[in-house]
Design a protein around this motif. Sequence first.
Motif, PDB file in Angstrom:
ATOM      1  N   SER A   1       0.830  -1.196   0.000  1.00 18.97           N
ATOM      2  CA  SER A   1       0.000   0.000   0.000  1.00 18.97           C
ATOM      3  C   SER A   1       0.869   1.252   0.000  1.00 18.97           C
ATOM      4  N   GLU A   2       2.050   1.200   0.641  1.00 15.72           N
ATOM      5  CA  GLU A   2       2.959   2.337   0.592  1.00 15.72           C
ATOM      6  C   GLU A   2       3.470   2.538  -0.822  1.00 15.72           C
ATOM      7  N   THR A   3       3.783   1.458  -1.509  1.00 16.72           N
ATOM      8  CA  THR A   3       4.279   1.535  -2.874  1.00 16.72           C
ATOM      9  C   THR A   3       3.211   2.097  -3.799  1.00 16.72           C
ATOM     10  N   SER A   4       1.956   1.706  -3.609  1.00 15.42           N
ATOM     11  CA  SER A   4       0.904   2.158  -4.503  1.00 15.42           C
ATOM     12  C   SER A   4       0.614   3.644  -4.342  1.00 15.42           C
ATOM     13  N   GLN A   5       1.085   4.286  -3.275  1.00 11.98           N
ATOM     14  CA  GLN A   5       0.835   5.697  -3.063  1.00 11.98           C
ATOM     15  C   GLN A   5       1.961   6.574  -3.601  1.00 11.98           C
ATOM     16  N   GLN A   6       2.968   6.007  -4.216  1.00 12.80           N
ATOM     17  CA  GLN A   6       4.036   6.802  -4.787  1.00 12.80           C
ATOM     18  C   GLN A   6       3.497   7.555  -6.002  1.00 12.80           C
ATOM     19  N   VAL A   7       3.959   8.795  -6.170  1.00 14.67           N
ATOM     20  CA  VAL A   7       3.507   9.631  -7.271  1.00 14.67           C
ATOM     21  C   VAL A   7       4.482   9.500  -8.432  1.00 14.67           C
ATOM     22  N   ALA A   8       3.934   9.373  -9.630  1.00 13.25           N
ATOM     23  CA  ALA A   8       4.777   9.277 -10.822  1.00 13.25           C
ATOM     24  C   ALA A   8       5.500  10.610 -11.038  1.00 13.25           C
ATOM     25  N   PRO A   9       6.699  10.563 -11.606  1.00 14.30           N
ATOM     26  CA  PRO A   9       7.429  11.816 -11.849  1.00 14.30           C
ATOM     27  C   PRO A   9       6.758  12.651 -12.931  1.00 14.30           C
ATOM     28  N   THR A  10       7.045  13.938 -12.915  1.00 13.13           N
ATOM     29  CA  THR A  10       6.638  14.821 -14.000  1.00 13.13           C
ATOM     30  C   THR A  10       7.699  14.660 -15.086  1.00 13.13           C
TER      31      THR A  10
ATOM     32  N   GLN B   1      10.022  27.444 -19.623  1.00 12.38           N
ATOM     33  CA  GLN B   1       8.844  26.869 -18.962  1.00 12.38           C
ATOM     34  C   GLN B   1       8.924  27.015 -17.445  1.00 12.38           C
ATOM     35  N   THR B   2       7.777  26.879 -16.797  1.00 12.07           N
ATOM     36  CA  THR B   2       7.693  26.784 -15.338  1.00 12.07           C
ATOM     37  C   THR B   2       7.060  25.443 -15.011  1.00 12.07           C
ATOM     38  N   ILE B   3       7.746  24.674 -14.172  1.00 14.06           N
ATOM     39  CA  ILE B   3       7.275  23.345 -13.791  1.00 14.06           C
ATOM     40  C   ILE B   3       6.907  23.392 -12.313  1.00 14.06           C
ATOM     41  N   ASP B   4       5.677  23.004 -11.995  1.00 15.72           N
ATOM     42  CA  ASP B   4       5.211  22.950 -10.614  1.00 15.72           C
ATOM     43  C   ASP B   4       5.202  21.503 -10.134  1.00 15.72           C
ATOM     44  N   ILE B   5       5.804  21.269  -8.967  1.00 13.14           N
ATOM     45  CA  ILE B   5       5.781  19.932  -8.361  1.00 13.14           C
ATOM     46  C   ILE B   5       5.545  20.080  -6.859  1.00 13.14           C
ATOM     47  N   ASN B   6       5.120  19.005  -6.248  1.00 15.55           N
ATOM     48  CA  ASN B   6       4.994  18.971  -4.794  1.00 15.55           C
ATOM     49  C   ASN B   6       6.333  18.606  -4.180  1.00 15.55           C
ATOM     50  N   ASN B   7       6.535  19.029  -2.954  1.00 16.70           N
ATOM     51  CA  ASN B   7       7.766  18.712  -2.228  1.00 16.70           C
ATOM     52  C   ASN B   7       7.977  17.195  -2.213  1.00 16.70           C
ATOM     53  N   GLY B   8       9.170  16.771  -2.575  1.00 20.36           N
ATOM     54  CA  GLY B   8       9.503  15.348  -2.606  1.00 20.36           C
ATOM     55  C   GLY B   8       9.287  14.688  -3.955  1.00 20.36           C
ATOM     56  N   ASN B   9       8.522  15.327  -4.843  1.00 20.99           N
ATOM     57  CA  ASN B   9       8.265  14.741  -6.157  1.00 20.99           C
ATOM     58  C   ASN B   9       9.425  15.015  -7.117  1.00 20.99           C
ATOM     59  N   PHE B  10       9.411  14.303  -8.235  1.00 13.87           N
ATOM     60  CA  PHE B  10      10.517  14.319  -9.187  1.00 13.87           C
ATOM     61  C   PHE B  10      10.126  14.916 -10.528  1.00 13.87           C
ATOM     62  N   ILE B  11      11.113  15.489 -11.189  1.00  8.13           N
ATOM     63  CA  ILE B  11      11.009  15.895 -12.587  1.00  8.13           C
ATOM     64  C   ILE B  11      12.015  15.037 -13.341  1.00  8.13           C
ATOM     65  N   ASP B  12      11.531  14.284 -14.318  1.00  6.90           N
ATOM     66  CA  ASP B  12      12.370  13.424 -15.155  1.00  6.90           C
ATOM     67  C   ASP B  12      12.547  14.152 -16.484  1.00  6.90           C
ATOM     68  N   ILE B  13      13.792  14.469 -16.832  1.00  4.47           N
ATOM     69  CA  ILE B  13      14.070  15.239 -18.054  1.00  4.47           C
ATOM     70  C   ILE B  13      14.550  14.283 -19.148  1.00  4.47           C
TER      71      ILE B  13
END
Length: 133
Positions: free
Chosen positions: A38-47, A57-69
């Motif tokens: 259940s912890e794994t299923s709550q992980q957010v996919a990267p932007t 550009q301006t990229i908005d993310i939540n604290n702890g989330n990732f941007i994959d370039i």
Amino acid sequence: MMNHKIAKVSAIAALAAAATFGLSACTTAAEDSSSSSSETSQQVAPTIVDVATLDGQTIDINNGNFIDITTGDTDPADWTAVLSDPSVATFTEGSTGTAVMNPGLQGAKAGSTTVELTNKTTGAVVTFTVNVK
């Protein structure tokens, strides 16, 4: 005869205790695996953003989330970054080898930072903003 009955009762009690212990161990293991899934299923996919369209550009993310370039035809390991406020986000270099890893950023605290991404082989410079909520 009485000692024989006591021995049988003791043996049955021992088997029952072993079975109970064994089942409780299985229950604990099952509970542990369900809580981790259940912890794994709550992980957010990267932007995911493409370096070719990232400039300005301006990229908005939540604290702890990732941007994959994604780097298109360029080598992911060729990209480096300078952040105006490195306490807001952290940069992870790309790499090639047994696995190709894209460069990226992770939100570290609420705020905004300008990112200057430079390709050390081609000299291309991409500038964008990251807002961490």
